[in-house]
Design an enzyme around this catalytic site. Structure first.
Site, PDB file in Angstrom:
ATOM      1  N   PHE A   1       0.802  -1.220   0.000  1.00  7.05           N
ATOM      2  CA  PHE A   1       0.000   0.000   0.000  1.00  7.05           C
ATOM      3  C   PHE A   1       0.836   1.271   0.000  1.00  7.05           C
ATOM      4  O   PHE A   1       0.402   2.282  -0.548  1.00  7.05           O
ATOM      5  CB  PHE A   1      -0.987  -0.014   1.173  1.00  7.05           C
ATOM      6  CG  PHE A   1      -2.124  -0.950   0.940  1.00  7.05           C
ATOM      7  CD1 PHE A   1      -3.147  -0.612   0.071  1.00  7.05           C
ATOM      8  CD2 PHE A   1      -2.162  -2.192   1.552  1.00  7.05           C
ATOM      9  CE1 PHE A   1      -4.195  -1.489  -0.180  1.00  7.05           C
ATOM     10  CE2 PHE A   1      -3.208  -3.071   1.316  1.00  7.05           C
ATOM     11  CZ  PHE A   1      -4.229  -2.719   0.454  1.00  7.05           C
ATOM     12  N   GLU A   2       2.012   1.241   0.575  1.00  3.73           N
ATOM     13  CA  GLU A   2       2.872   2.431   0.591  1.00  3.73           C
ATOM     14  C   GLU A   2       3.639   2.583  -0.717  1.00  3.73           C
ATOM     15  O   GLU A   2       3.944   3.692  -1.140  1.00  3.73           O
ATOM     16  CB  GLU A   2       3.872   2.363   1.751  1.00  3.73           C
ATOM     17  CG  GLU A   2       3.261   2.436   3.124  1.00  3.73           C
ATOM     18  CD  GLU A   2       2.757   3.820   3.495  1.00  3.73           C
ATOM     19  OE1 GLU A   2       3.240   4.834   2.931  1.00  3.73           O
ATOM     20  OE2 GLU A   2       1.862   3.883   4.357  1.00  3.73           O
TER      21      GLU A   2
END
Length: 158
Positions: A14-15
């Site tokens: 997600f990052e």
């Protein structure tokens, strides 16, 4: 407790992972999974709002090992914070989900959250329902955060 491999994969998914330095929206030189390259730069920018040039030695592609090392260094603060703020005995998957959540929203947000209160009471089913509430940035619901919170809640419930 330490973040597991699957917990680290969730955060990186997600990052995102970048091997070349870039300026984040705050104009701070960053690499990898959001690792600040120059902490002195961050301190000065926050106080003086100056911008700094990338040092010549860092204008390169970082190796996977270097990026992983920076990530492990950064994640330690969140592991310690979750360990300090959560008093209920967690399973590995629950710890991983909370570290991912905290890496994204910050330790202060976890400290003030209903999620933390419910986990510490041992009300884990209700706690898992708190993740989706953290889906806004700038007052708007972001689909990336909707997906991330769903993944964190699913990991928490394993």
């Amino acid at each position: 407790m330490n973040l597991s491999v699957s917990g680290a994969q969730l955060i990186k998914l997600f990052e995102g992972v970048r091997y070349k330095p870039y300026r984040c929206p705050s104009k701070i030189w960053t690499v990898g999974v959001g690792s600040v390259l120059y902490t002195e730069q961050l301190k000065m920018q926050l106080s003086e709002r100056r911008t700094f040039c990338l040092k010549p030695m860092d204008f390169r592609r970082f190796t996977e090992a270097e990026v992983d090392g920076l990530f492990r260094r950064d994640i330690k603060r969140f592991e310690r914070g979750v360990g300090r703020l959560i008093t209920y005995p967690l399973k590995q998957n629950q710890f991983d989900a909370l570290v991912s959540f905290t890496f994204n929203v910050g330790l202060g947000a976890l400290q003030r959250s209903t999620l933390r209160r419910k986990v510490n009471r041992g009300d884990l089913e209700e706690a898992a329902l708190e993740f989706p509430k953290w889906r806004k940035a700038g007052g708007r619901i972001l689909q990336g955060l909707v997906r991330r919170r769903a993944a964190e809640a699913a990991m928490f419930n394993l």
